[in-house]
Scaffold this motif. Structure first.
Motif, mmCIF file in Angstrom:
data_model
loop_
_atom_site.group_PDB
_atom_site.id
_atom_site.type_symbol
_atom_site.label_atom_id
_atom_site.label_comp_id
_atom_site.label_asym_id
_atom_site.label_seq_id
_atom_site.Cartn_x
_atom_site.Cartn_y
_atom_site.Cartn_z
ATOM 1 N N CYS A 84 6.714 -2.111 -12.242
ATOM 2 C CA CYS A 84 5.150 -1.179 -13.564
ATOM 3 C C CYS A 84 5.881 -2.415 -14.851
ATOM 4 O O CYS A 84 4.632 -2.417 -15.278
ATOM 5 C CB CYS A 84 6.633 0.224 -13.736
ATOM 6 S SG CYS A 84 7.736 0.217 -14.130
ATOM 7 N N ASN A 127 2.510 4.687 -10.743
ATOM 8 C CA ASN A 127 4.046 4.273 -10.272
ATOM 9 C C ASN A 127 3.961 4.064 -12.152
ATOM 10 O O ASN A 127 5.496 2.193 -12.157
ATOM 11 C CB ASN A 127 4.889 3.007 -9.581
ATOM 12 C CG ASN A 127 6.003 2.800 -9.640
ATOM 13 O OD1 ASN A 127 6.717 3.789 -9.727
ATOM 14 N ND2 ASN A 127 6.182 1.195 -9.507
ATOM 15 N N ARG A 128 2.964 3.200 -13.449
ATOM 16 C CA ARG A 128 3.093 2.783 -14.152
ATOM 17 C C ARG A 128 4.094 3.260 -14.784
ATOM 18 O O ARG A 128 4.788 4.969 -15.195
ATOM 19 C CB ARG A 128 1.800 3.385 -15.183
ATOM 20 C CG ARG A 128 1.525 4.791 -15.505
ATOM 21 C CD ARG A 128 0.174 5.169 -16.075
ATOM 22 N NE ARG A 128 -0.235 4.370 -16.761
ATOM 23 C CZ ARG A 128 -1.515 4.302 -17.457
ATOM 24 N NH1 ARG A 128 -2.413 5.084 -16.939
ATOM 25 N NH2 ARG A 128 -1.992 3.605 -18.540
ATOM 26 N N ARG A 163 8.913 6.083 -15.882
ATOM 27 C CA ARG A 163 7.493 7.131 -15.075
ATOM 28 C C ARG A 163 7.892 8.168 -14.767
ATOM 29 O O ARG A 163 8.321 9.049 -15.616
ATOM 30 C CB ARG A 163 7.955 5.466 -13.944
ATOM 31 C CG ARG A 163 8.190 3.882 -13.737
ATOM 32 C CD ARG A 163 8.084 3.381 -12.920
ATOM 33 N NE ARG A 163 9.387 4.206 -11.924
ATOM 34 C CZ ARG A 163 10.062 3.923 -12.002
ATOM 35 N NH1 ARG A 163 11.028 2.699 -12.777
ATOM 36 N NH2 ARG A 163 11.225 3.941 -11.512
#
Length: 431
Positions: A123, A75-76, A67
């Motif tokens: 994520c 928070n992808r 991330r």
């Protein structure tokens, strides 16, 4: 993997952690990629091919995600790394993909190997990836009593390889990603299968494999907790006096969060917590006064000054009943330091319970917080079941711990200890 748990790693064929010679101790060899650095998969067609290869592999799948903590608001996952026997390492860039379904299908029914699973599961879940089964190497290390459980340390201790410590805090939203970063990321999964197998063997040898099974099964449903009144975590807020000052902290924090989310930038890059505290202490009402404050700085201090001033003006003029309180009512027990004054018997219960749990943790070579979540212990000792019949009390504490979310193995080991703490604390009081 986040920076706080990422440590350098070493290759599976490199040798032992230390080799004694007549003259010196040879350091552990550096982990390298056995098959070289693979290309990044960043197209739908490429993902279909990757998924086909992963599905054709055998055994569990080592998985990691990178991330952009410290750089981005979201928070992808900006990179997903996978390794499985028979399919090698795959580096997936999910940002430009229109679907993750091929990978979802390929991983269905497999065991995932993660390190510090609670960091990556949210994520991955956002991408539709959910484990059918998992093995967390960090948690396994804790259950086994390893004093340090970072990935690099475990790889060196258990497998005998050292890992590089570079690029752990890199901005993984960068495109294109440099090869050095990609190699670092690929090494995160290079020996996860070997590490998992070694730790699984140790868990069986120590009689902790059932503990681990329950813990890993619980992790499958993990969701990141939603923070209530997250603005109260502003660093240095204790220096702000008065409820209007608190209203300013809340308002500035909320506005900063809105801007950060809109721009997908970590909030501290707009203005730091120190700037929020400085403005909330002085409550300036115009742009010049605000920008003249020592401590009010950051990339967005001047750029968004109109927004900050508007928030501060509102904090000064809002009605009294709209102002936040210093200490909101909590739904749990008070801080332990206050127990002796509020309820001396409860304080004794807590002391006895902690001593017993800590003693058992030391005996079983496991951190006390993994033996029983401290919050569960506090809640059970603050408001235990009313009955003092030993059998009924034990049943009641079992019910309490179950409701809190404790796992069966934790309950079996600690419920009798908490029962004794309740009974002995009140016996001591009577005497």
């Amino acid at each position: 993997m986040s920076e706080e748990n990422t440590e350098p790693k070493a290759g599976p064929d490199s040798g032992q952690t230390e080799q004694e010679t007549e003259d010196e101790t040879v350091p552990a060899p550096l982990l390298t990629l056995r098959d070289g650095l693979p290309p990044v998969t960043d197209t739908d067609d490429g993902l279909a091919k990757a998924a086909e290869a992963i599905a054709a592999g055998t055994g569990p799948v080592g998985i990691d995600a990178e991330r952009a903590s410290g750089y981005r608001y979201s928070n992808r996952a900006y990179l997903i790394q996978l390794r499985r026997e028979g399919s090698g390492i795959w580096l997936i860039d999910p940002i430009g993909l229109t679907t993750m379904q091929p990978l979802v299908d390929a991983l269905d029914g497999t065991e995932w190997i993660l390190h510090a699973a609670t960091q990556d599961l949210p994520c991955l879940s956002d991408l539709g990836l959910h484990p059918s089964a998992l093995f967390d190497t960090e948690l396994a290390g804790r259950l086994l009593g390893y004093p340090r459980v970072g990935l690099g340390t475990l790889v060196e201790t258990v497998l005998g390889f050292t890992m590089l410590k570079e690029h752990s805090a890199a901005d993984w939203s960068t495109r294109p990603l440099p090869d050095a970063w990609l190699e670092y990321a690929a090494l995160d999964v290079e020996v996860l299968v070997e590490l998992r197998d070694a730790l699984a063997t140790e868990l069986v040898e120590q009689g902790k494999d059932e503990w681990a099974r329950q813990e890993f099964n619980w992790l499958r449903g993990f969701e990141a907790p939603v923070r209530v009144d997250a603005w109260r975590r502003t660093s240095g807020m204790h220096r702000v006096r008065g409820r209007r000052g608190l209203a300013a902290v809340r308002g500035l924090w909320t506005e900063r969060d809105r801007i950060a989310q809109q721009r997908d930038v970590t909030p501290s890059r707009i203005i730091p917590d120190a700037a929020i505290v400085a403005a909330s202490q002085d409550l300036p009402q115009d742009k010049a006064s605000l920008l003249g404050l020592k401590g009010f700085h950051g990339r967005g201090a001047e750029r968004y000054v109109s927004s900050w001033v508007k928030v501060l003006n509102h904090a000064v003029t809002m009605d009294e009943d709209e102002l936040p309180v210093r200490s909101p009512r909590a739904d749990g027990p008070p801080p332990p330091r206050a127990w002796a004054d509020k309820d001396p018997v409860a304080a004794r219960r807590l002391t006895l319970a902690r001593e017993s749990v800590n003693g058992l943790a030391e005996e079983r070579n496991i951190p006390a917080e993994n033996l029983l979540t401290p919050d569960f212990l506090r809640r059970a000792m603050w408001t235990p079941p009313k009955t003092r019949d030993p059998g009924a009390l034990l049943d009641g504490i079992i019910e309490l711990l179950t409701g809190f979310g404790a796992r069966g193995w934790q309950i079996a080991l600690t419920a009798p200890l908490l029962t004794d703490a309740v009974l002995h604390a009140e016996t001591d009081d009577d005497s």
